[in-house]
Design a protein around this motif. Structure first.
Motif, mmCIF file in Angstrom:
data_model
loop_
_atom_site.group_PDB
_atom_site.id
_atom_site.type_symbol
_atom_site.label_atom_id
_atom_site.label_comp_id
_atom_site.label_asym_id
_atom_site.label_seq_id
_atom_site.Cartn_x
_atom_site.Cartn_y
_atom_site.Cartn_z
ATOM 1 N N ILE A 60 11.577 16.253 9.741
ATOM 2 C CA ILE A 60 11.333 15.213 8.946
ATOM 3 C C ILE A 60 10.647 15.611 8.187
ATOM 4 O O ILE A 60 9.997 14.294 7.325
ATOM 5 N N ALA A 61 9.360 16.203 8.682
ATOM 6 C CA ALA A 61 8.453 16.490 8.038
ATOM 7 C C ALA A 61 8.489 17.301 6.604
ATOM 8 O O ALA A 61 8.198 16.684 4.872
ATOM 9 N N ILE A 62 9.323 17.686 6.454
ATOM 10 C CA ILE A 62 9.776 18.214 5.407
ATOM 11 C C ILE A 62 11.113 17.431 4.652
ATOM 12 O O ILE A 62 10.737 16.897 3.746
ATOM 13 N N LEU A 63 11.751 16.988 5.029
ATOM 14 C CA LEU A 63 12.119 15.528 5.016
ATOM 15 C C LEU A 63 11.652 14.594 3.931
ATOM 16 O O LEU A 63 11.302 14.338 2.962
ATOM 17 N N THR A 64 10.360 14.543 4.474
ATOM 18 C CA THR A 64 9.617 13.093 4.507
ATOM 19 C C THR A 64 9.104 13.638 2.587
ATOM 20 O O THR A 64 9.065 12.762 2.355
ATOM 21 N N GLY A 65 8.244 14.902 2.580
ATOM 22 C CA GLY A 65 7.858 15.602 1.904
ATOM 23 C C GLY A 65 9.260 15.628 0.322
ATOM 24 O O GLY A 65 8.216 15.263 -0.399
ATOM 25 N N CYS A 66 10.102 15.927 0.839
ATOM 26 C CA CYS A 66 10.952 16.146 0.142
ATOM 27 C C CYS A 66 11.627 14.814 -1.116
ATOM 28 O O CYS A 66 11.768 14.433 -2.308
ATOM 29 N N PHE A 67 11.837 13.665 -0.048
ATOM 30 C CA PHE A 67 11.817 12.248 -0.586
ATOM 31 C C PHE A 67 10.517 11.367 -0.880
ATOM 32 O O PHE A 67 10.958 10.890 -2.051
#
Length: 292
Positions: free
Chosen positions: A110-117
């Motif tokens: 979720i941390a990676i996905l949040t950063g990407c978005f």
């Protein structure tokens, strides 16, 4: 008694967007701009034996004068506050969305996905500023200033001409923010729990610095492509351009400008997180429950 336990142990709510936006804006920094100029010059050099960071720096100073190291600085000065603000504001917004406003635990994924978005969101803001900056930082640039770049680009290609290189900018920020925020989450989970404010500052500085390094490793090839596409406006797509550059100049060409870039963004990422976390703590205190 039970109400008191719930009040003191409940997980704080994510800060409202306006507060994460303000924290990011205040944390913006621009003192290392000459490194950005050197990075861009190296990225735009298509030779197979480009000058290193120190030699590029010397060449600019001796051949063009020290002031050239700050050519185009107005564009990033105007960009840094909204860029940093949107970065952390969007990260907070997407994080709240993916965790159902804090009801679900923030995992590494979720941390990676949040950063990407968050990076994708940020790219819409920075693209015009980046285009102006690249056009001014080019060694052969004849533009008189930022407004001259805007005027000539719009005259030739219309207002959307300022968004040339948007796709490559999207990927540059997608991968940097994914690596940055994803690494921060992972590093913080590995570090000893901070028992004092000083220890917490050290943890934030360490996590942010590692995050800045990882993000730079991940996004430099996309930054190289972005710089070239925004200068030459060829309309080429990012991933085919990556393959072409690697084939024509060697894989190492995708990391031209890496040294000045990582020197700027790795420690910068640490300081950025440090300041944002400190400001967020101040905002939480001012807002009171349920944000503390």
């Amino acid at each position: 008694m039970s109400d008191k336990v719930v009040a003191t142990t409940a997980k704080p709510l994510p800060l409202p967007f306006g507060y994460t936006f303000a924290a990011g804006a205040i944390a913006g920094e621009f003192l290392l701009y000459p490194l950005d100029v050197v990075k861009t010059r190296q990225q735009l050099d298509t030779s197979k034996n480009p000058a290193g960071m120190i030699q590029t720096f010397k060449n600019i100073v001796t051949q063009e004068g020290p002031s050239r190291l700050y050519r185009g600085i107005l564009s990033p000065l105007l960009m840094e506050a909204p860029k940093r603000a949107v970065k952390f504001g969007a990260n907070g917004w997407w994080g709240a969305l993916f965790t159902d406003n804090g009801k679900r635990k923030t995992t590494q994924s979720i941390a990676i996905l949040t950063g990407c978005f968050a990076g994708a969101t940020e790219s819409f803001v920075v693209t015009p500023f980046e285009l102006v900056k690249i056009r001014l930082q080019d060694k052969s640039s004849t533009y008189t200033g930022p407004l001259d770049v805007v005027k000539k680009v719009v005259a030739k290609s219309g207002p959307l001409g300022l968004y040339q290189g948007m796709e490559s900018t999207f990927w540059r920020h997608w991968w940097w923010n994914g690596g940055y925020f994803g690494s921060i989450h992972q590093i913080k989970s590995l570090l000893p729990k901070a028992e004092t404010k000083q220890a917490e500052m050290v943890n934030n500085l360490a996590a942010g610095t590692v995050g800045g390094f990882v993000g730079t490793v991940m996004n430099t090839p996309f930054d190289v492509v972005k710089s070239r596409l925004q200068l030459h406006a060829t309309g080429e797509w990012t991933y085919p351009a990556l393959i072409r550059i690697a084939r024509e100049e060697g894989f190492g060409a995708l990391y031209k400008g890496f040294a000045p870039k990582v020197l700027r963004l790795a420690p910068g990422g640490g300081v950025l997180l440090l300041v944002v976390e400190a400001l967020s703590a101040v905002f939480r205190k001012q807002l009171g429950p349920p944000y503390i």
